[in-house]
Design a protein around this motif. Sequence first.
Motif, PDB file in Angstrom:
ATOM      1  N   ARG A  58      22.424 -22.559  -1.957  1.00 54.07           N
ATOM      2  CA  ARG A  58      21.293 -23.482  -1.858  1.00 54.07           C
ATOM      3  C   ARG A  58      21.510 -24.546  -0.784  1.00 54.07           C
ATOM      4  O   ARG A  58      20.574 -24.904  -0.056  1.00 54.07           O
ATOM      5  CB  ARG A  58      21.081 -24.153  -3.220  1.00 54.07           C
ATOM      6  CG  ARG A  58      19.871 -25.087  -3.274  1.00 54.07           C
ATOM      7  CD  ARG A  58      19.683 -25.658  -4.663  1.00 54.07           C
ATOM      8  NE  ARG A  58      20.784 -26.510  -5.087  1.00 54.07           N
ATOM      9  CZ  ARG A  58      21.702 -26.174  -5.966  1.00 54.07           C
ATOM     10  NH1 ARG A  58      21.678 -24.982  -6.524  1.00 54.07           N
ATOM     11  NH2 ARG A  58      22.671 -27.000  -6.312  1.00 54.07           N
ATOM     12  N   ARG A 286      18.824 -16.321  -7.146  1.00 52.61           N
ATOM     13  CA  ARG A 286      17.801 -16.900  -6.268  1.00 52.61           C
ATOM     14  C   ARG A 286      16.541 -16.036  -6.257  1.00 52.61           C
ATOM     15  O   ARG A 286      15.424 -16.544  -6.304  1.00 52.61           O
ATOM     16  CB  ARG A 286      18.356 -17.023  -4.849  1.00 52.61           C
ATOM     17  CG  ARG A 286      17.368 -17.657  -3.866  1.00 52.61           C
ATOM     18  CD  ARG A 286      17.914 -17.716  -2.466  1.00 52.61           C
ATOM     19  NE  ARG A 286      18.076 -16.409  -1.879  1.00 52.61           N
ATOM     20  CZ  ARG A 286      19.226 -15.827  -1.623  1.00 52.61           C
ATOM     21  NH1 ARG A 286      20.352 -16.445  -1.895  1.00 52.61           N
ATOM     22  NH2 ARG A 286      19.287 -14.627  -1.080  1.00 52.61           N
ATOM     23  N   TRP A 288      15.445 -14.072  -8.637  1.00 53.10           N
ATOM     24  CA  TRP A 288      14.778 -14.180  -9.930  1.00 53.10           C
ATOM     25  C   TRP A 288      14.297 -15.593 -10.241  1.00 53.10           C
ATOM     26  O   TRP A 288      13.553 -15.790 -11.190  1.00 53.10           O
ATOM     27  CB  TRP A 288      15.731 -13.769 -11.043  1.00 53.10           C
ATOM     28  CG  TRP A 288      16.009 -12.307 -11.132  1.00 53.10           C
ATOM     29  CD1 TRP A 288      15.323 -11.293 -10.532  1.00 53.10           C
ATOM     30  CD2 TRP A 288      17.059 -11.688 -11.896  1.00 53.10           C
ATOM     31  NE1 TRP A 288      15.866 -10.080 -10.869  1.00 53.10           N
ATOM     32  CE2 TRP A 288      16.933 -10.289 -11.711  1.00 53.10           C
ATOM     33  CE3 TRP A 288      18.074 -12.163 -12.708  1.00 53.10           C
ATOM     34  CZ2 TRP A 288      17.794  -9.386 -12.309  1.00 53.10           C
ATOM     35  CZ3 TRP A 288      18.927 -11.256 -13.305  1.00 53.10           C
ATOM     36  CH2 TRP A 288      18.794  -9.882 -13.106  1.00 53.10           C
ATOM     37  N   LYS A 289      14.740 -16.584  -9.454  1.00 51.60           N
ATOM     38  CA  LYS A 289      14.537 -17.996  -9.822  1.00 51.60           C
ATOM     39  C   LYS A 289      15.132 -18.243 -11.215  1.00 51.60           C
ATOM     40  O   LYS A 289      14.514 -18.860 -12.093  1.00 51.60           O
ATOM     41  CB  LYS A 289      13.059 -18.377  -9.775  1.00 51.60           C
ATOM     42  CG  LYS A 289      12.477 -18.359  -8.372  1.00 51.60           C
ATOM     43  CD  LYS A 289      11.028 -18.797  -8.364  1.00 51.60           C
ATOM     44  CE  LYS A 289      10.498 -18.953  -6.938  1.00 51.60           C
ATOM     45  NZ  LYS A 289      10.642 -17.769  -6.102  1.00 51.60           N
ATOM     46  N   THR A 291      18.211 -19.428 -14.046  1.00 48.00           N
ATOM     47  CA  THR A 291      18.916 -20.677 -14.334  1.00 48.00           C
ATOM     48  C   THR A 291      20.217 -20.387 -15.089  1.00 48.00           C
ATOM     49  O   THR A 291      20.411 -19.304 -15.648  1.00 48.00           O
ATOM     50  CB  THR A 291      18.036 -21.624 -15.175  1.00 48.00           C
ATOM     51  OG1 THR A 291      17.725 -20.979 -16.430  1.00 48.00           O
ATOM     52  CG2 THR A 291      16.744 -21.967 -14.451  1.00 48.00           C
ATOM     53  N   ARG A 313       7.234 -10.831 -11.580  1.00 48.11           N
ATOM     54  CA  ARG A 313       7.114 -12.215 -12.035  1.00 48.11           C
ATOM     55  C   ARG A 313       5.654 -12.636 -12.219  1.00 48.11           C
ATOM     56  O   ARG A 313       5.324 -13.411 -13.118  1.00 48.11           O
ATOM     57  CB  ARG A 313       7.802 -13.138 -11.019  1.00 48.11           C
ATOM     58  CG  ARG A 313       7.805 -14.599 -11.413  1.00 48.11           C
ATOM     59  CD  ARG A 313       8.498 -15.461 -10.364  1.00 48.11           C
ATOM     60  NE  ARG A 313       8.421 -16.870 -10.683  1.00 48.11           N
ATOM     61  CZ  ARG A 313       9.286 -17.508 -11.435  1.00 48.11           C
ATOM     62  NH1 ARG A 313      10.307 -16.872 -11.939  1.00 48.11           N
ATOM     63  NH2 ARG A 313       9.148 -18.801 -11.687  1.00 48.11           N
TER      64      ARG A 313
END
Length: 798
Positions: A58, A286, A288-289, A291, A313
């Motif tokens: 990131r 990244r 898949w977004k 956490t 998604r």
Amino acid sequence: MNAKVLHTLEFDKITAMLAAHAATSLGKALAGEIAPSASLEEVKRRLQATDEAAAVDRLKGTPPFGGIHNIRASLKRASIGGMLNPSELLDIGSTLGASRRLKRFLQAAHEDHAIRMIVALAETMSEHRPVEERIAACIDDNAAILDTASPELARIRQELRGGEGRVREKLEQMIRTPSVQKMLQDNLITIRNDRYVIPVKMEYRANFGGMIHDQSASGATLFIEPESIVALNNKLKEWRLKEEAEIEKILRLLTALVADIAEEASANQDVLAELDFIFAKAGLAREWKATLPLMNDRGFLKLKKGRHPLIPRESVVPLDVELGNQFSTIIVTGPNTGGKTVSLKTVGLLSLLAMSGLFVPAEDGSQLCVFDAIYADIGDEQSIEQNLSTFSSHMTNIIAMLRGMTPKSLVLLDEVGAGTDPAEGSALAIAILEHIHKSGCRMIATTHYSELKAYAYERSGVINASMEFDVATLSPTYRLLVGVPGRSNAFAIAERLGLAKPIIDHARGQVSEDDQRVETMIATLEENRLSAIAERSEAEQLRGEATRLRRELDEQRRKFEEQRGKLIAAAEQEAREAVAKARREAEAIIADLRQLAMEEGASLKEHKLIEARRRLDEAEPKLKKPAAVAVPGGGGKKTRPAQPGDEVLVRSLGQKGHLIELSGDNDAIVQLGIMKMKVARSDLELSGASASAAGGGAGPQKQAQPTGAGVKRSRDDNVRTELDLRGSNLEDSLIEVDRFLDESFLANFAQIYIIHGKGTGVLRTGIQEYLRRHRHVKAYRLGNYGEGGAGVTVVELK
């Protein structure tokens, strides 16, 4: 973890997606071998590594994995005495350089953001700069040995080039001869068997001496080495053999260097594979977004907006579910194609992802558990070959689960008890669920049997859930509703599709009274749930609006207090300077008096001087709140109200100015130097000539004019959000900009516009340079499309 369960939950598809994010064959191999761990400490270690890699990805971008090759086989052959070829040596040199660059990159990233685990792993890699540089000095990017590899090779190749030049020169002289040209098929020189030859027509074969090395496919052309260059070609052959011997010598020397570091370079390969694998997990997160989940080993999981990673998604419906706190078993009911199976797979697959060290596609704060095993009986696995029916295949799976499960296992059952007589199937399903529930497992089961709804109500630690269904559109919404049992909706669907009402009424009459009460209860629960959701949404909206208004009010109060503090501090500083000046003058007078008394011999007593000093001290002005001034609506005690043009004192600021106009019932506009301010009328007091005129009560009232020089601007007296400077020179414009910034700051403007036009750019450049240093300016930029473009500077104030 059971391989069949991994396949059932489609974990193999995840490993394929993970391998696609690996940059090297080393990382792809590790991605294909990924497996869940049942150790909480190991899972946390894996997730920490993924979290650190995600931070680097990131903040710094993708690490430099280019140039890394799988050199294990080459290192092994070098260590046992084999000779490596130039391509293998080139790959080894490239890998050594790439590992060194990757190590430097990660160390630099660690200085900006702590990535302790990854840096500790990278620092175990050894560096071999001399070997890397030696290979680069001997082999070029095309895996060819360079002349600079050794002085002897350079000398040999120089002789080769010279010999080739002599051969070509002799042959070119020959083919340019007219008598020879008519015997040649083409006027060119070529090579056959590493010897220079010329193409001769078959009929002129006898006219040439020398050796025939080849002929064309048609036989019409012979490639002949003329007798005159045989000796020269022989010499070239000798030099080529010497070249090959020298190259072999160089390759053996390089191979020996590699053999010396083979063990350390092989260890580097393991580290590079691990690093590539870790950053592949970050790349998948990244995409898949996803956490970082919170992990525990106490059987608790809580998914917030969990998404199945294999469903696009834009079409997936997020899943909210909690298990292992107030209840350990969830029984999901609902119609087919409603999403029950997807919900089961989502819970199971996300648990496997977390246990493998992967981020999960869910919102922050999601919690997952490290299970010792996950058991899943999902789908129809009937087998003709093994003579297994649907029911038999399910029973085979469930029996294997019952033998292997522990209180720390997760059990996922799809359509438990299906495939046989409904009465026997529901009874068997209840017995199986009861046995698993008593064992302490965490379990989610789906079913069509209405008897299981009552079972969930009667058992502590078991809760009903259902897949939401929109009767109005006759379609599922795929949302899991925990705490609400599913309705059959059969009558509603049939009625919507046009089935005759008498038939539907007759069907309803066939349903037992208990079942009707259950359906009515479920419908009431559904209505209450929808009402609660609507009220909650409205409450959250109102709370958000209140929070926003409070933030705006706090910001306005902060700016007001900051502005008020600055003005008061400036006024107090001015007062202190005035008092200090008066004190200095008084001290000078006293000193002069004392000097005069001494010079003239007068009998001036020292105690009198001290008394005079005391009186001077008492004469020092004190800040105090004056009495209220009489302005219209202000309730003051003066004989007449203050009028526009009067000189007044703003008591709260300690500053004198001129009253410009009366605003509203209780406010007034006052000019204080270059600033205009709106103040309360009760904060004003007549001052100077205005006060004397008010006290005397005689003569016409003369309006005082504001003092001080200023530049007259062609705009109204109200503060605006834009300043037009087109046609002005830079010096006058900067004065106007300074005044405009002060007024806008006092007016609490967040953003203003300065119009300077495009022109030569001198005015724009000068103004922006001034804005860069101004205390009130937070940021500035050129105007966007619709704002004036490069002819306008948009200023954001603090």
